[in-house]
Design an enzyme around this catalytic site. Sequence first.
Site, mmCIF file in Angstrom:
data_model
loop_
_atom_site.group_PDB
_atom_site.id
_atom_site.type_symbol
_atom_site.label_atom_id
_atom_site.label_comp_id
_atom_site.label_asym_id
_atom_site.label_seq_id
_atom_site.Cartn_x
_atom_site.Cartn_y
_atom_site.Cartn_z
ATOM 1 C CG HIS A 93 -10.007 8.230 4.785
ATOM 2 N ND1 HIS A 93 -10.295 7.243 5.603
ATOM 3 C CD2 HIS A 93 -10.131 7.570 3.480
ATOM 4 C CE1 HIS A 93 -10.740 6.036 5.161
ATOM 5 N NE2 HIS A 93 -10.753 5.958 4.015
ATOM 6 C CG ASP A 143 -10.274 8.590 8.913
ATOM 7 O OD1 ASP A 143 -10.896 9.641 8.117
ATOM 8 O OD2 ASP A 143 -10.244 7.529 8.483
ATOM 9 C CB SER A 183 -13.189 4.132 3.607
ATOM 10 O OG SER A 183 -11.937 3.537 3.533
#
Length: 875
Positions: free
Chosen positions: A91, A163, A267
């Site tokens: 992402h 992801d 992330s």
Amino acid sequence: MSHHLFLPVVIMVVSPIPPGAFQDSVVSPTQGEFEDLDCGDCGRPEPSSRIVGGSDAHPGTWPWQVSLHQGGGHICGGSLIAPSWVLSAAHCFVTNGTLEPADELSVLLGVHSQDGPLEGAHMRSVATILIPDNYSTVELGADLALLRLASPAKLGPSVRGADLALLRLASPAKLGPSVRPVCLPRASHLFAHGTACWATGWGDVQEAVPLPLPWVLQEVELRLLGEAACQCLYSRPGPFNLTFQLLPGMLCAGYPAGRRDTCQGDSGGPLVCEDGGRWFLAGITSFGFGCGRRNRPGVFTAVAPYESWIREHVMGSEPGPVFPSQLQKPQSGPWEPREENCTFAQPECGKAPRPGTWPWEAQVTVPGSTPCYGALVSDRWVLAPASCFLDSPHDFETWRVLLPSRPEEERVARLVAHENASRDFASDLALLQLRTRVNLTAAPSAVCLPHHEHYFLPGSHCRLARWGRGELAPGSSAQLEAQLLNGWWCHCLYGRQGETVPRPGDPPHLLCPAYQEEEEAGLCWVDSSWSLLCREEGTWFLAGYRTLSDGCLRPRAFSPMQTHGPWIRHVTQGAYLEDQLTWDWGPEGEETEKQTCPTHTEHGACGLRPKSTPAGVLWPWLTEVHVTGDRVCTGILVAPGWVLAATHCILRLGSTTVPYIEVYLGRAGVSSLPQGHQVSRSVVSIRLPRHLGLRPPLALLELNSRVEPSPSALPICLHPGGIPSGASCWVLGWKNPQDRVPVVAAVSILTPRLCHCLYPGILTPGTFCVLYSEGQEDRCEVTSAPPLLCQTEEGPWVLVGMAVRGNRELFAAIGPEATWISQTVGEAHFLHLGGSSYWSPEGSDLCPQDLAGSASSPKVTALLLLLLLAPLIPR
């Protein structure tokens, strides 16, 4: 990295390193020293110490951690798995379904502080980005602004599965003490539930609180949760009332109690677990609902299920990533609960066994000033009004804080006032740091604070508590009890006219209590100031605050605390911001629609009524006027101490005595109205205008005490002009005078000419007539003298007239008596709707022969003639 709470509204962008400082080269002059390092020796950092609990990492502790840069700043983390390969989150590189160009990205390796490189730190360009074909979505069907992802701009209406992303570097990394690959787990690798693992990154340290300078790599210990335990936690409604179904390949880590987690900007970074002396990349930081929130662990992409995919895409790379065999399969410990037997962590704040005795009440004393009351919001911080301290010398040696059940007063270390405290009433806040931490027990303990998306439900049980300087409550304890008004009533009654009402989940502009007990006569609250505490599931939140009132009534509108959560969190880094605990919205769901507040008059709001309210439920100006002799008339509240009624219903013809009259508001027949309480008042005088030779049609009733404005008792607006134009009109009354449930009948006001023709010779000045919509003539009985109300689109309700004795079509207009009403009442709300005069030309020669005096003829004939001869005032 976080051990507190976070909302993802800021992307961490740091660019202290000058462009071109690396240019795919090693910073250290000894760049060739480690070129022959054995890549198979993965997951073995240089020996070092680390600080537990979410803090600075020691240089070289996590040599596989990389920083991904785009546009000169950090956007995500990643893990070096081989000299030419980095593993991160998909992402980070997908926007609206499109993969970012690889040449816009670069990878910074061997960096510890983003403020300056270490020896051996270097940057590499990205040649290729690969993501799995099954990079999928899970639709949540809700606003996901709460999700912690790389960037708010990349949020969508879904959570991503699979992801992860492989990044091939344009040239191999230079391995050394600060740059080493991490080991990858095989598909058969099992990590025991409850295993202590570590997450690292340069993300926010709390929700919306970026990592401060010098941007040192953060580390936090997290425990792995089994799928059943994690799903159990996410199956219970949390922020925004969302639940979530885990996808295959997802891994959870954290604690039910929260307060330690990854945050935005982390992330793509690593979650590593030690096994047999090596560190394995167990997970990739993916997303979360906030950061460190209770019962909301972080969600990671499990790496082990993607062994085959990784091997397939790095095939041919020498050296490639290493997948060591697991020496011994673990067994899950007793920490893993079964899903059907899940225990949720409870809030650690807001517990008060005896409401009114608040264990977080803090009394701050400054020499030369009266005590100032605030609230303990963490083990070291007190929140209080800044206005208490702005004019005081900041000699903190002399300041003291008294907390419940503490024998000694606490000393103050420093004061942090809100930057807008001196300019904005809604920001009148200051935080006082105590010199020593307080051991939080039953008393003292901290109050809970709401997150910015917290929606206190209408009807929530609330209570006033001392705040700032001021006197104690002048009345009984029951005077402090309240329920919360819904957003429409709060903003439209006490806010600015024409403002848009915030929808649930958006920070409100105001919070408004509806008190359960009426104001005690003779009391004045002008010298007291208050905070508003609201309870959810037995937990108390500091919902709002207000300094000294501007009148004798209890405070009606409070500044909400939701908007100040980020500031409090940034300063304290430990305040108890808690998720919403109650989600039973009940009948107030209509607030999700966008709504705008109607116009106010010079005396404030009047004629307010939500559009979606059923006709028989809420007409807050409608009163029952009980006259001696079991007679009940319709009355209309026109000011806090005055009711308007029809004279013929109040006073009998020929009677020489003034009757005893009681007035009731806040009920519909035998039922009390919601969002308020029933009010009763006695009438102390009856005022009539001076009419030569005629009995006036309208009477003003003076009440023995004022009525507090509320959704169940609110004055109506008065129309001072002629026939209103562009308005819809209704007659409001009772179908049955015994049960007195309100009903409305739609009508059109006739032109003066038609009215004069239908009732020749009997119309008194200021009288007009109406035509009922088909089938509505008999909805309202006439003996109680019902009122005629009109409303323009988006506007408030306006009183236009009261029924004339014995006739459902004739009404005495308010306009001709506007001057008398204004002089008598003083606080009447006049709102002009425009329109034409009530007066019509005299003489029957202007009326068609078939129409003159035809008020009693068959309705069909009259209606046809009316439609042919003149337009109706539009409804």
